[in-house]
Design a protein around this motif. Sequence first.
Motif, mmCIF file in Angstrom:
data_model
loop_
_atom_site.group_PDB
_atom_site.id
_atom_site.type_symbol
_atom_site.label_atom_id
_atom_site.label_comp_id
_atom_site.label_asym_id
_atom_site.label_seq_id
_atom_site.Cartn_x
_atom_site.Cartn_y
_atom_site.Cartn_z
ATOM 1 N N LYS A 120 0.837 -1.204 0.000
ATOM 2 C CA LYS A 120 0.000 0.000 0.000
ATOM 3 C C LYS A 120 0.872 1.255 0.000
ATOM 4 O O LYS A 120 0.619 2.213 -0.744
ATOM 5 N N ARG A 127 -7.852 6.237 -2.480
ATOM 6 C CA ARG A 127 -9.133 5.538 -2.548
ATOM 7 C C ARG A 127 -10.147 6.358 -3.348
ATOM 8 O O ARG A 127 -10.023 7.588 -3.451
ATOM 9 N N SER A 140 -5.134 2.599 -1.109
ATOM 10 C CA SER A 140 -6.170 1.734 -1.657
ATOM 11 C C SER A 140 -5.683 0.392 -2.202
ATOM 12 O O SER A 140 -6.385 -0.610 -2.093
ATOM 13 N N SER A 143 -6.340 -4.173 -1.703
ATOM 14 C CA SER A 143 -7.344 -4.144 -0.633
ATOM 15 C C SER A 143 -6.930 -5.039 0.528
ATOM 16 O O SER A 143 -6.744 -6.244 0.359
ATOM 17 N N THR A 146 -9.485 -7.700 1.407
ATOM 18 C CA THR A 146 -9.433 -8.820 0.455
ATOM 19 C C THR A 146 -8.265 -9.745 0.758
ATOM 20 O O THR A 146 -8.436 -10.969 0.798
ATOM 21 N N SER A 185 -14.737 -9.242 -0.419
ATOM 22 C CA SER A 185 -13.975 -8.500 -1.422
ATOM 23 C C SER A 185 -14.869 -7.536 -2.197
ATOM 24 O O SER A 185 -14.559 -6.344 -2.325
ATOM 25 N N ARG A 188 -16.281 -4.201 -0.680
ATOM 26 C CA ARG A 188 -15.438 -3.011 -0.665
ATOM 27 C C ARG A 188 -15.720 -2.107 -1.869
ATOM 28 O O ARG A 188 -15.614 -0.881 -1.786
ATOM 29 N N HIS A 194 -12.979 1.067 -2.369
ATOM 30 C CA HIS A 194 -11.933 0.447 -3.180
ATOM 31 C C HIS A 194 -12.359 0.398 -4.634
ATOM 32 O O HIS A 194 -13.560 0.328 -4.941
ATOM 33 N N ASP A 198 -8.308 -2.889 -7.124
ATOM 34 C CA ASP A 198 -7.746 -3.119 -5.780
ATOM 35 C C ASP A 198 -8.117 -4.521 -5.296
ATOM 36 O O ASP A 198 -7.322 -5.209 -4.655
ATOM 37 N N ILE A 199 -9.360 -4.917 -5.620
ATOM 38 C CA ILE A 199 -9.853 -6.227 -5.218
ATOM 39 C C ILE A 199 -9.140 -7.330 -5.991
ATOM 40 O O ILE A 199 -8.702 -8.334 -5.416
#
Length: 230
Positions: A120, A127, A140, A143, A146, A185, A188, A194, A198-199
């Motif tokens: 990160k 985000r 962001s 995640s 996740t 996940s 988000r 997110h 990001d996921i």
Amino acid sequence: MLFSGTRTSDLSKTSIFIIVFGLLILGGGAYGFTEIGEEVLEQEKFAVDAAAVDIVGNADGTWIDTAMGWVTEAGSVTVITILSVIMIISLLFFIPYSKWVAVYLAVSMIGISLLTSGLKSLFGRDRPELLDQYDGTGYSFPSGHTTGSTVFYGFMIYLIVVSPLSKPVKWLVNILLFLMILAVSLSRVFLNVHYLTDILGGLALGFSWLLVCIAALEIMLWRGRRKKLT
């Protein structure tokens, strides 16, 4: 049962499958994360993110936000930490698996936490919206909900796979656990804290790290079985 197999000489078929399949997923996950990460570093815009925003926007509603708020808590740092501690204690003192399983669960969870925090900071992606209510603060990508959910619930899937439970029960429980990972996940994205990428990056990183830890555990247990016979 796989872990009682520490008294046998050969790597079980389950172990071989887990290691081989895990390495294949690891390669794909590492490639996917690298591809997304490079674009994030270059601050590129993703069409898939815009499409996800449109879909979520059309499904927006108070009851959905409330439901997603509850779902996302299953992947929060607090919940995942509590569940991890409970599971580690259970594996050490109550569940008849090798004690190394508890050690590797701890390594898995601590490792993914450090990896996620470091990445990160490295990517520094903002985000879509900052919402402290849903732990939507800080950077962001990837995640954290996740990655944490993938590793913890994924490790539970692994334990169920190698357990003596019947196949129908294994399938039922593991499908529910897998759906939990997906639900946390996607929550988000629904909560707009997110981007979809990001996921996707979190899933790739989480499954990759999980499979590294499981493969290392399987290999170590196998070597332990061989050593006992010499």
